[in-house]
Write a protein that holds these residues in place. Structure first.
Motif, PDB file in Angstrom:
ATOM      1  N   GLY A 125       0.833  -1.197   0.000  1.00  0.00           N
ATOM      2  CA  GLY A 125       0.000   0.000   0.000  1.00  0.00           C
ATOM      3  C   GLY A 125       0.859   1.235   0.000  1.00  0.00           C
ATOM      4  N   PRO A 126       0.298   2.344  -0.455  1.00  0.00           N
ATOM      5  CA  PRO A 126       1.072   3.588  -0.470  1.00  0.00           C
ATOM      6  C   PRO A 126       1.378   4.070   0.949  1.00  0.00           C
ATOM      7  CG  PRO A 126      -1.215   4.006  -1.084  1.00  0.00           C
ATOM      8  CD  PRO A 126      -1.078   2.525  -0.946  1.00  0.00           C
ATOM      9  N   ASN A 127       2.259   5.058   1.060  1.00  0.00           N
ATOM     10  CA  ASN A 127       2.582   5.620   2.377  1.00  0.00           C
ATOM     11  C   ASN A 127       1.330   6.173   3.029  1.00  0.00           C
ATOM     12  OD1 ASN A 127       5.318   5.091   2.181  1.00  0.00           O
ATOM     13  ND2 ASN A 127       5.676   6.974   1.007  1.00  0.00           N
ATOM     14  N   GLY A 128       1.213   5.958   4.336  1.00  0.00           N
ATOM     15  CA  GLY A 128       0.087   6.518   5.068  1.00  0.00           C
ATOM     16  C   GLY A 128      -1.199   5.728   4.937  1.00  0.00           C
ATOM     17  N   SER A 129      -1.123   4.547   4.351  1.00  0.00           N
ATOM     18  CA  SER A 129      -2.352   3.786   4.155  1.00  0.00           C
ATOM     19  C   SER A 129      -2.777   3.031   5.416  1.00  0.00           C
ATOM     20  CB  SER A 129      -2.178   2.802   2.998  1.00  0.00           C
ATOM     21  OG  SER A 129      -1.093   1.927   3.251  1.00  0.00           O
ATOM     22  N   GLY A 130      -1.854   2.871   6.374  1.00  0.00           N
ATOM     23  CA  GLY A 130      -2.192   2.202   7.631  1.00  0.00           C
ATOM     24  C   GLY A 130      -1.492   0.869   7.816  1.00  0.00           C
ATOM     25  N   HIS A 132       6.164  -1.738   1.059  1.00  0.00           N
ATOM     26  CA  HIS A 132       5.740  -0.703   0.128  1.00  0.00           C
ATOM     27  C   HIS A 132       6.065  -1.130  -1.307  1.00  0.00           C
ATOM     28  CE1 HIS A 132       4.849   3.490  -0.932  1.00  0.00           C
ATOM     29  NE2 HIS A 132       5.844   3.400  -1.791  1.00  0.00           N
ATOM     30  N   TYR A 133       7.177  -1.863  -1.430  1.00  0.00           N
ATOM     31  CA  TYR A 133       7.697  -2.194  -2.763  1.00  0.00           C
ATOM     32  C   TYR A 133       7.518  -3.666  -3.086  1.00  0.00           C
ATOM     33  CZ  TYR A 133       9.928   2.297  -2.246  1.00  0.00           C
ATOM     34  OH  TYR A 133      10.151   3.621  -2.053  1.00  0.00           O
ATOM     35  N   GLN A 134       7.473  -3.915  -4.362  1.00  0.00           N
ATOM     36  CA  GLN A 134       7.295  -5.273  -4.825  1.00  0.00           C
ATOM     37  C   GLN A 134       8.588  -6.079  -4.720  1.00  0.00           C
ATOM     38  OE1 GLN A 134       8.407  -6.624  -7.955  1.00  0.00           O
ATOM     39  NE2 GLN A 134       7.286  -8.559  -7.701  1.00  0.00           N
ATOM     40  N   ARG A 135       9.752  -5.394  -4.648  1.00  0.00           N
ATOM     41  CA  ARG A 135      11.025  -6.106  -4.835  1.00  0.00           C
ATOM     42  C   ARG A 135      11.251  -7.207  -3.808  1.00  0.00           C
ATOM     43  NH1 ARG A 135      16.168  -2.645  -2.608  1.00  0.00           N
ATOM     44  NH2 ARG A 135      15.311  -2.332  -0.546  1.00  0.00           N
ATOM     45  N   LEU A 136      10.755  -7.017  -2.556  1.00  0.00           N
ATOM     46  CA  LEU A 136      10.905  -8.062  -1.544  1.00  0.00           C
ATOM     47  C   LEU A 136      10.208  -9.340  -2.007  1.00  0.00           C
ATOM     48  CD1 LEU A 136      11.815  -8.846   1.390  1.00  0.00           C
ATOM     49  CD2 LEU A 136       9.576  -8.059   2.145  1.00  0.00           C
ATOM     50  N   LEU A 137       9.101  -9.140  -2.746  1.00  0.00           N
ATOM     51  CA  LEU A 137       8.286 -10.284  -3.163  1.00  0.00           C
ATOM     52  C   LEU A 137       8.930 -11.068  -4.309  1.00  0.00           C
ATOM     53  CD1 LEU A 137       4.771  -8.607  -2.884  1.00  0.00           C
ATOM     54  CD2 LEU A 137       6.177  -9.664  -1.115  1.00  0.00           C
ATOM     55  N   ASP A 138       9.996 -10.485  -4.902  1.00  0.00           N
ATOM     56  CA  ASP A 138      10.780 -11.271  -5.858  1.00  0.00           C
ATOM     57  C   ASP A 138      11.534 -12.382  -5.128  1.00  0.00           C
ATOM     58  OD1 ASP A 138       9.999  -9.745  -7.947  1.00  0.00           O
ATOM     59  OD2 ASP A 138      11.763  -8.418  -7.906  1.00  0.00           O
ATOM     60  N   TYR A 139      11.857 -12.090  -3.867  1.00  0.00           N
ATOM     61  CA  TYR A 139      12.640 -13.056  -3.090  1.00  0.00           C
ATOM     62  C   TYR A 139      11.753 -13.959  -2.232  1.00  0.00           C
ATOM     63  CZ  TYR A 139      16.617 -10.178  -4.408  1.00  0.00           C
ATOM     64  OH  TYR A 139      17.556  -9.510  -5.128  1.00  0.00           O
ATOM     65  N   VAL A 183      -3.985  -5.136  -0.951  1.00  0.00           N
ATOM     66  CA  VAL A 183      -3.617  -3.726  -1.057  1.00  0.00           C
ATOM     67  C   VAL A 183      -4.407  -2.946  -0.016  1.00  0.00           C
ATOM     68  CG1 VAL A 183      -3.549  -1.677  -2.509  1.00  0.00           C
ATOM     69  CG2 VAL A 183      -3.113  -3.937  -3.497  1.00  0.00           C
ATOM     70  N   LEU A 184      -3.662  -2.252   0.838  1.00  0.00           N
ATOM     71  CA  LEU A 184      -4.277  -1.443   1.885  1.00  0.00           C
ATOM     72  C   LEU A 184      -4.275   0.007   1.416  1.00  0.00           C
ATOM     73  CD1 LEU A 184      -5.330  -1.723   4.830  1.00  0.00           C
ATOM     74  CD2 LEU A 184      -3.031  -1.200   5.602  1.00  0.00           C
ATOM     75  N   TYR A 185      -5.413   0.639   1.512  1.00  0.00           N
ATOM     76  CA  TYR A 185      -5.478   2.041   1.109  1.00  0.00           C
ATOM     77  C   TYR A 185      -6.480   2.740   2.016  1.00  0.00           C
ATOM     78  CZ  TYR A 185      -6.432   6.213  -1.650  1.00  0.00           C
ATOM     79  OH  TYR A 185      -6.595   7.511  -2.047  1.00  0.00           O
ATOM     80  N   ASN A 186      -6.053   3.850   2.585  1.00  0.00           N
ATOM     81  CA  ASN A 186      -6.942   4.660   3.406  1.00  0.00           C
ATOM     82  C   ASN A 186      -7.633   3.847   4.508  1.00  0.00           C
ATOM     83  OD1 ASN A 186      -8.088   7.017   4.151  1.00  0.00           O
ATOM     84  ND2 ASN A 186      -9.649   7.062   2.515  1.00  0.00           N
ATOM     85  N   GLY A 187      -6.843   2.947   5.120  1.00  0.00           N
ATOM     86  CA  GLY A 187      -7.355   2.213   6.279  1.00  0.00           C
ATOM     87  C   GLY A 187      -8.211   1.007   5.978  1.00  0.00           C
ATOM     88  N   LYS A 188      -8.275   0.613   4.680  1.00  0.00           N
ATOM     89  CA  LYS A 188      -9.085  -0.553   4.304  1.00  0.00           C
ATOM     90  C   LYS A 188      -8.336  -1.396   3.283  1.00  0.00           C
ATOM     91  CE  LYS A 188     -13.831   1.046   4.817  1.00  0.00           C
ATOM     92  NZ  LYS A 188     -15.000   1.561   4.111  1.00  0.00           N
ATOM     93  N   LEU A 218       0.874  -4.189  -9.702  1.00  0.00           N
ATOM     94  CA  LEU A 218       1.129  -2.924  -8.990  1.00  0.00           C
ATOM     95  C   LEU A 218       2.455  -2.324  -9.417  1.00  0.00           C
ATOM     96  CD1 LEU A 218       0.059  -3.716  -5.327  1.00  0.00           C
ATOM     97  CD2 LEU A 218      -0.862  -1.908  -6.776  1.00  0.00           C
ATOM     98  N   GLU A 219       3.447  -3.182  -9.505  1.00  0.00           N
ATOM     99  CA  GLU A 219       4.781  -2.746  -9.902  1.00  0.00           C
ATOM    100  C   GLU A 219       4.717  -2.091 -11.290  1.00  0.00           C
ATOM    101  OE1 GLU A 219       7.396  -2.721  -8.171  1.00  0.00           O
ATOM    102  OE2 GLU A 219       9.108  -2.671  -9.506  1.00  0.00           O
ATOM    103  N   ASP A 220       3.936  -2.685 -12.120  1.00  0.00           N
ATOM    104  CA  ASP A 220       3.809  -2.249 -13.497  1.00  0.00           C
ATOM    105  C   ASP A 220       3.039  -0.932 -13.606  1.00  0.00           C
ATOM    106  OD1 ASP A 220       4.399  -2.750 -16.111  1.00  0.00           O
ATOM    107  OD2 ASP A 220       2.408  -3.628 -16.524  1.00  0.00           O
ATOM    108  N   LYS A 221       1.887  -0.869 -12.940  1.00  0.00           N
ATOM    109  CA  LYS A 221       0.973   0.266 -13.134  1.00  0.00           C
ATOM    110  C   LYS A 221       1.015   1.305 -12.021  1.00  0.00           C
ATOM    111  CE  LYS A 221      -2.415  -2.657 -15.541  1.00  0.00           C
ATOM    112  NZ  LYS A 221      -3.739  -3.268 -15.389  1.00  0.00           N
ATOM    113  N   GLY A 222       1.688   0.993 -10.914  1.00  0.00           N
ATOM    114  CA  GLY A 222       1.675   1.906  -9.762  1.00  0.00           C
ATOM    115  C   GLY A 222       0.398   1.730  -8.963  1.00  0.00           C
TER     116      GLY A 222
END
Lengths: 434, 254
Positions: free
Chosen positions: B34-39, B203-210, B218-223, B236-240
């Motif tokens: 999730g983006p920053n501040g999403s919870g 926040h990033y997908q790169r950990l999920l490569d490993y 996906v968490l956004y705005n507390g949900k 997500l990595e592709d489209k943001g």
């Protein structure tokens, strides 16, 4: 003050009990000062945060029956490393040879009562140095000790003697029958190139109130080395004013650690008089306060000569309804150029009812010096608490871990390993019992 | 193993979590992105029992127990582990003594005898090799003067020692260079097994490569606004995040 007439009677009896000497003169001066000043009250700046005079409503009395204290009482309070130590026992403020053990050879360690020392080859030393602390400690409680100097010790480490066996002084107050006032008074002389490791500890027997009003004067000569440890771990019924006055008259090294765990009202005065060029002195203190304990540490470092170095670190924790006081005064006299004097006081408050008063004071009359002082009052690090608890360590144990870590940098300043381990255990127990 | 139902949580009166639902079973690896501040970190904190957060609604069941009723330390001793995003430096407390205390507290809680020094050292040696951490770090005060990578490696080492049933890894990849990331991820992979659940917060997908997750949320705005498999992370990595957040914002405005 309720005890005035009692003190007057006792003073007169004591003065009439023997011939006039330098000690009876000192006592007379002391009693004059006591009568003029009375016991210190809040009104005196130096006693602003510690109320001694109201304690004397308890009508403490001198106790003379030292026989009631047995060797078995001492077994229970021995400090680690005692097998190698010279153990000097004071009961109700008086030195008791029968209970004491001196392990060092007479050529290494000379122990006399002050009265004996005044008769022999050391009489000039006693006359010159006994009572020097009155120049700095001018209040009535100090004068009260001076008024009743009796059966105190004169200890001398002769020139070149590196005393390997430490000196342990146990102060025992017998409060099993009555509220007891003890006033130990000693003078220690560490000669050129000599070394002394000294530890004092305090124990009250019984459940009545005890008050120990101690004055210890230490004179340190050229190239001498002194380590001084003071361990206060007595009952809530035990209050004390402990004054340690160390006069470095030759270029020498002094290292002190004062650890206060339990007690009623405690006031420690620690004076370091740096009276020779190039003196070095280290002052460490640790107070871990619970319940209604009140511990007040007053330090004074008087730099009188050039090129002296002093470093102070006092750390405290105040829990429950306890009160901690630190007042550190550094004086740099006009001749004391190139002084290096550092002081730091750090505190942690654990409860809303606890109080810390801290007051650093620098008085500088020379222009080429390096001095610093600082004090902090804070709380336990909540992030660290959460981190420990998130690993399964219960709140209480996590608190003990953090407080032990906080105390560790003072603990390591207790150099003899057996004593350090002993104090570490006392600290752990003290912190673990809530 | 973990069941989160409609959790709402506040900090200083501000609602951060606004109704989260999540089911995690033993052996599963879930990733929360999730983006920053999403919870994301708030969720980790609420699960671990950080007191600043107030849960106002909902329930969390962990191994048939009401998690929110347990103290922080009891959650840990029940088998919940949080790898901190910012591990705390604690001067004066040795890492080894700390981990020994933690291991033995957990054993005591579970009715087991404490480990003696020899048994503890033996286990420690095994786990050190597993996560590639050096003895010299462990004899120092907790995290004091550790680099970012060393701190994260120490977290994974503690996880290995405590053998949790549920491990929550809060941005364990943040602040790591590629080599450190690989070592940390390898350690986590070795700790993956059919009895243990892992919740990766990143926040990033790169950990999920490993570390390949079974599920991605996906968490956004507390949900949680979208859930899927590991392909969702790639998308997500592709489209943001915008392609999901725009959708969520649109849904919320209707």
């Amino acid at each position: 003050m309720t005890n005035v007439n009692y003190f007057k009677d006792q003073f007169e009896q004591l003065q009439d009990s023997g011939p006039a000497t330098a000690i009876t003169e000192l006592r007379t001066d002391g009693f004059d000062t006591f009568n003029k000043s009375g016991l210190p009250t809040y009104k005196l700046e130096e006693w602003k945060y510690t109320n001694i005079s109201s304690l004397f409503d308890k009508e403490y009395q001198f106790a003379n029956d030292a026989q009631a204290v047995q060797l078995s009482d001492i077994d229970a309070i021995r400090l680690a490393g005692y097998e190698q130590a010279n153990e000097l026992i004071f009961v109700n403020g008086r030195f008791i040879p029968a209970l004491s053990t001196i392990r060092s050879a007479a050529s290494q360690l000379i122990i006399l009562t002050l009265e004996e020392a005044l008769k022999g080859e050391y009489q000039e030393l006693v006359k010159t140095h006994l009572g020097q602390s009155s120049i700095y400690l001018k209040d009535g409680i100090h004068a009260l000790n001076t008024s009743f100097i009796q059966d105190g010790l004169f200890i001398l480490i002769p020139k070149g003697q590196q005393l390997t066996q430490p000196v342990y002084i146990y102060h025992i107050a017998d409060a099993r029958q009555q509220n007891t006032l003890s006033q130990p008074r000693s003078l220690i002389f560490v000669e050129e190139n000599a070394k002394l490791q000294l530890t004092e500890t305090y124990t009250t027997l019984g459940t009545a109130e005890s008050f120990t009003n101690e004055v210890l004067e230490v004179v340190v000569k050229e190239n001498a080395f002194v380590e001084y440890y003071k361990i206060q771990h007595d009952g809530l019924n035990a209050s004390q004013v402990g004054s340690t006055h160390i006069h470095q008259i030759g270029r020498s090294y002094v290292h002190t650690v004062v650890v206060s765990l339990n007690g009623g009202v405690i006031r420690n005065n620690l004076n370091l008089i740096l009276d020779a060029a190039g003196n070095e002195t280290h002052l460490y203190g640790l107070y871990l306060l619970k319940g209604k304990s009140h511990v007040d540490n007053h330090t004074l470092v008087d730099n009188k000569q050039p090129n002296c170095f002093s470093n102070q670190l006092y750390k405290g924790i105040a829990g429950d309804a306890s009160t901690g006081v630190f007042s550190g005064r550094i004086i740099v006299q006009p001749d004391a150029q190139k002084t290096n004097a550092y002081q730091s006081n750090k505190n942690i408050i654990l409860s809303d009812q606890a109080t810390i008063n801290t007051k650093p004071q620098l008085e500088i009359f020379a222009d080429d010096v390096k001095c610093s002082h600082g004090c902090t009052v804070g709380q336990l690090d909540e992030e660290a608490m959460f981190y420990l608890r998130a690993r399964g360590i219960p709140k209480e144990a996590a608190e003990v871990l953090l407080l032990e870590a906080y105390a560790a940098d003072i603990l390591v300043q207790i150099k003899p390993e057996p004593l350090r381990n002993h104090i570490a255990e006392l600290i752990y127990e003290h912190l673990s019992i809530s | 193993m973990l069941s989160i139902k409609n959790i709402h949580a506040n900090i200083e009166g501000k609602e951060i979590l606004k109704g989260i639902n999540l089911e995690i079973k033993a052996g599963e690896v879930h990733a929360i992105m999730g983006p920053n501040g999403s919870g994301k970190s708030t969720l980790a904190s609420v699960l671990a029992g950080r007191e600043e957060y107030e849960v106002t609604e909902g329930e969390v069941t962990f191994l048939e127990k009401d998690l929110l009723e347990l103290s922080t330390e009891d959650r840990a001793r029940e088998g919940l582990f949080l790898a901190f995003q910012y591990p705390v430096e604690i001067p004066g407390v040795s890492t080894t003594n700390f981990i020994k205390a933690a291991v033995n507290e957990k054993r005591k809680y579970q009715g087991e005898e404490p480990l003696d020094a020899v048994a503890f050292l033996k286990i420690m040696k095994q786990k050190m090799a597993l996560v590639e951490i050096d003895q010299s770090l462990l004899s120092r005060s907790i995290n004091e003067g550790f680099s970012g990578g060393e701190k994260k490696r120490n977290e994974v080492f503690q996880m290995a020692m405590l053998e949790p049933k549920l491990a929550i890894l809060d941005e364990t990849d943040s602040g790591l260079d590629i080599d450190a990331l690989r070592i940390v991820a390898n350690g986590i992979n070795k700790l993956r097994n059919e009895n243990r659940a892992i919740l990766l917060i990143t926040h990033y997908q790169r950990l999920l490569d490993y570390i390949q997750p079974d599920y991605v949320h996906v968490l956004y705005n507390g949900k949680i606004v979208k859930s899927g498999t590991k392909e969702l992370a790639l998308e997500l990595e592709d489209k943001g995040y915008d392609f999901i957040t725009d959708e969520a914002d649109l849904a919320a405005s209707l």
